[in-house]
Design an enzyme around this catalytic site. Structure first.
Site, short mmCIF file in Angstrom:
data_model
loop_
_atom_site.label_atom_id
_atom_site.label_comp_id
_atom_site.label_asym_id
_atom_site.label_seq_id
_atom_site.Cartn_x
_atom_site.Cartn_y
_atom_site.Cartn_z
N ASP A 193 0.75 5.58 -13.52
CA ASP A 193 1.13 5.54 -12.12
C ASP A 193 1.80 4.21 -11.84
O ASP A 193 1.27 3.14 -12.17
CB ASP A 193 -0.09 5.72 -11.22
CG ASP A 193 0.31 6.07 -9.80
OD1 ASP A 193 1.19 6.93 -9.63
OD2 ASP A 193 -0.27 5.50 -8.85
N HIS A 246 5.67 -0.01 0.48
CA HIS A 246 4.23 0.17 0.26
C HIS A 246 3.61 -1.12 -0.28
O HIS A 246 2.56 -1.57 0.21
CB HIS A 246 4.00 1.31 -0.73
CG HIS A 246 2.57 1.49 -1.13
ND1 HIS A 246 1.60 1.89 -0.24
CD2 HIS A 246 1.95 1.32 -2.33
CE1 HIS A 246 0.43 1.96 -0.86
NE2 HIS A 246 0.61 1.63 -2.13
N GLU A 273 -2.32 9.46 -1.47
CA GLU A 273 -1.11 8.68 -1.72
C GLU A 273 0.06 9.64 -1.92
O GLU A 273 0.03 10.48 -2.84
CB GLU A 273 -1.26 7.77 -2.94
CG GLU A 273 -2.25 6.63 -2.70
CD GLU A 273 -2.25 5.57 -3.78
OE1 GLU A 273 -2.68 4.45 -3.49
OE2 GLU A 273 -1.81 5.89 -4.90
N GLU A 308 3.25 10.63 -3.30
CA GLU A 308 4.05 10.22 -4.45
C GLU A 308 4.86 11.41 -4.98
O GLU A 308 4.66 12.55 -4.59
CB GLU A 308 3.15 9.71 -5.59
CG GLU A 308 2.22 8.57 -5.21
CD GLU A 308 1.55 7.94 -6.43
OE1 GLU A 308 2.13 8.05 -7.54
OE2 GLU A 308 0.47 7.37 -6.27
N ASP A 361 -1.98 10.79 -5.76
CA ASP A 361 -2.92 10.01 -6.57
C ASP A 361 -4.04 9.52 -5.65
O ASP A 361 -4.02 8.40 -5.14
CB ASP A 361 -2.20 8.83 -7.23
CG ASP A 361 -3.00 8.26 -8.40
OD1 ASP A 361 -3.70 9.03 -9.07
OD2 ASP A 361 -2.91 7.05 -8.63
N ARG A 364 -10.71 3.68 -1.83
CA ARG A 364 -10.31 2.29 -1.59
C ARG A 364 -11.46 1.30 -1.74
O ARG A 364 -11.25 0.17 -2.21
CB ARG A 364 -9.70 2.16 -0.19
CG ARG A 364 -8.49 3.05 0.08
CD ARG A 364 -7.28 2.61 -0.68
NE ARG A 364 -6.10 3.41 -0.32
CZ ARG A 364 -4.95 3.38 -0.96
NH1 ARG A 364 -4.82 2.60 -2.02
NH2 ARG A 364 -3.94 4.12 -0.58
N GLN A 392 -12.21 0.89 -5.42
CA GLN A 392 -11.11 0.13 -6.00
C GLN A 392 -11.17 -1.34 -5.60
O GLN A 392 -10.94 -2.24 -6.42
CB GLN A 392 -9.77 0.73 -5.56
CG GLN A 392 -8.56 0.06 -6.17
CD GLN A 392 -7.27 0.70 -5.71
OE1 GLN A 392 -7.26 1.72 -5.03
NE2 GLN A 392 -6.14 0.09 -6.07
N LYS A 435 -9.49 5.46 -8.93
CA LYS A 435 -8.33 6.34 -9.08
C LYS A 435 -8.55 7.49 -10.06
O LYS A 435 -7.78 8.46 -10.05
CB LYS A 435 -7.14 5.52 -9.60
CG LYS A 435 -6.63 4.47 -8.65
CD LYS A 435 -5.66 5.07 -7.67
CE LYS A 435 -4.83 3.99 -6.99
NZ LYS A 435 -3.81 4.56 -6.11
N THR A 458 -5.98 13.53 -9.57
CA THR A 458 -4.58 13.38 -9.22
C THR A 458 -4.00 14.78 -9.09
O THR A 458 -4.06 15.55 -10.05
CB THR A 458 -3.80 12.59 -10.29
OG1 THR A 458 -4.38 11.29 -10.45
CG2 THR A 458 -2.34 12.45 -9.92
N GLU A 460 -2.18 2.54 5.09
CA GLU A 460 -1.07 1.97 5.85
C GLU A 460 -0.97 2.56 7.25
O GLU A 460 -0.74 1.84 8.23
CB GLU A 460 0.23 2.20 5.10
CG GLU A 460 0.31 1.51 3.75
CD GLU A 460 1.42 2.08 2.91
OE1 GLU A 460 2.55 1.57 2.98
OE2 GLU A 460 1.16 3.06 2.17
#
Length: 424
Positions: free
Chosen positions: A129, A136, A202, A204, A236, A240, A243, A256, A260, A367
């Site tokens: 990834d 971002h 996420e 992507e 993905d 948080r 992480q 993560k 996915t 975000e």
């Protein structure tokens, strides 16, 4: 004259004859997975076309479509990919009677999409990834380090990435359980074992590698596009809080690796050729091994929808575009292999979260809610800072042509409660 299929395709469909994405499917009558292409509300069985010996010299006798994955086809390279696309397009053309007027051939080769089961399109040996969106990276850097130090010193010089977990790449429609792990509660000095409270999506895209390279022999930037088979939507998922506690000094791991999600149909670069455009200006100029000639941005419109358990319909919460991505697909692949790392057919690379320049185009709840400080207001009256059990996240995307769309369908999954019975 506009290219048209003898199969009726509804206006706004993601799957007109201009697209013909590849996927792997099975049917109740024939449960063995094999390769097909999507056309409107049907799947055309490429293995049946192969049996009829209708492909040309690059595919004749190869028998790559009666397989449970696209890997062998991916390994053949662009001449074979183009040949397959040309033959299948011609079979579906309105003016071609070969398939259209042969009832036996049609009955064996065409399947209503509602009656097929989709499978992962490839046996994914490795998943990487990237972190290729400047918007971002700037947003997250601003949250964590302040606007003056938003981008790390290396970011404008190379495509940042991390090695992910291929075994937990799943197909759209498969729900995921809320993961658990070590987290450090706010204000505490010691971690606890708990279900994540900060679960995020996420937005992507991902691309599959074709022929690849031998160990020790990098893929030159000018040849990198020849090793990109096609693109899918990719989510993905990120825990948080897990992480945040684990990622220093080595980066993402358990935050993560639990899931996915990708879409089932792989859209070829040939189908996306009309939608190429220049990418963002790169300043400073990259080192020579990353300098790609040509236009390698793609105008692909992306959307995220959220549907909570109390919502009658999903609500769009973000709209972005692949064209905002700073580091191009060829640059990502060339950088990945520059050490001599051998890329193999079926390897998957994710772009990283694709955020645009405006708040409504941000590609994650991290975000959109600015780390939970500004909850997202939903039409149902609910709010979200991060994902709750029962929430469904739906990614979609398409490129708009003249009277047609080249689309990707959906990459969707619902959040289930954490699996009980493990105390940690």
């Amino acid at each position: 004259m506009k290219l048209q299929s003898f199969i009726e395709v509804q206006p706004g469909s993601h799957f007109p004859i201009q697209n013909l994405p590849f996927g792997v499917f099975s049917t109740p009558e024939q449960p063995e997975p094999r390769v097909g292409v999507r056309i409107g509300d049907f799947v055309l069985d490429a293995a049946v076309v192969e049996e009829q010996a209708l492909f040309g010299p690059h595919l004749q006798g190869k028998m790559v479509f009666a397989r449970p994955a696209l890997n062998d086809f991916m390994a053949l390279g662009r001449p074979a990919w183009r040949e397959a696309r040309t033959v299948l397009t011609n079979l579906l053309r309105r003016e071609n009677p070969t398939l259209q007027e042969n009832d036996g051939f049609k009955a064996r080769a065409l399947h209503l999409v509602d009656r097929v089961t989709m499978h992962l399109p490839a046996e994914i040996g490795d998943f990487t990834d990237m972190y290729a969106s400047r918007e971002h990276a700037t947003n997250l850097g601003t949250m964590f380090r302040g606007s003056e130090n938003a981008l790390m010193p290396n970011w404008l010089h190379l495509p940042v990435g991390y090695h992910g977990r291929a075994s937990s790449v799943i197909l759209s429609g498969q729900d995921i359980h809320r993961p658990r792990g070590q987290v450090l509660p706010p204000g505490e000095a010691q971690p606890v074992f708990a279900a994540t409270h900060v679960l995020d999506f996420e937005l992507e895209m991902g691309f599959f590698v074709g022929p690849g390279n031998a160990l020790g022999h990098p893929i030159p930037i000018q040849e990198a596009h020849e090793h990109i088979f096609g693109l899918v939507l990719l989510n993905d998922w990120s825990a948080r809080d897990i992480q945040r506690w684990e990622y220093q000094p080595l980066g993402p791991f358990l935050g993560k690796n639990f899931a996915t999600t990708i879409s089932p149909w792989v859209v070829s670069l040939e189908a996306l050729e009309p939608f190429r455009e220049p990418g963002p200006l790169q300043d400073p100029e990259p080192l020579p091994y990353l300098r790609a000639e040509g236009e390698w941005g793609y105008d692909i419109r992306l959307e995220v929808q959220l549907r909570g358990t109390g919502m009658g319909a999903p609500q769009a919460i973000s709209r972005s575009n692949l064209k905002f991505m700073y580091w191009s697909l060829p640059q990502q692949l060339a950088h990945h292999s520059v050490t001599g790392c051998n890329m193999r057919p079926g390897d998957l690379l994710g772009t990283g979260t694709l955020s645009g320049p405006e708040p409504g185009s941000y590609g994650s709840l991290q975000e959109l809610t600015w780390g939970g400080k500004h909850p997202l207001q939903l039409q149902s009256g609910e709010t979200r800072t991060f994902l709750e059990d029962g929430d469904q996240v739906i990614l979609s995307g398409y490129a708009q042509g003249d009277g047609y769309r080249v689309g990707f369908g959906e990459a969707a999954a619902r959040i289930l409660p954490t699996v009980e019975g493990f105390s940690g």
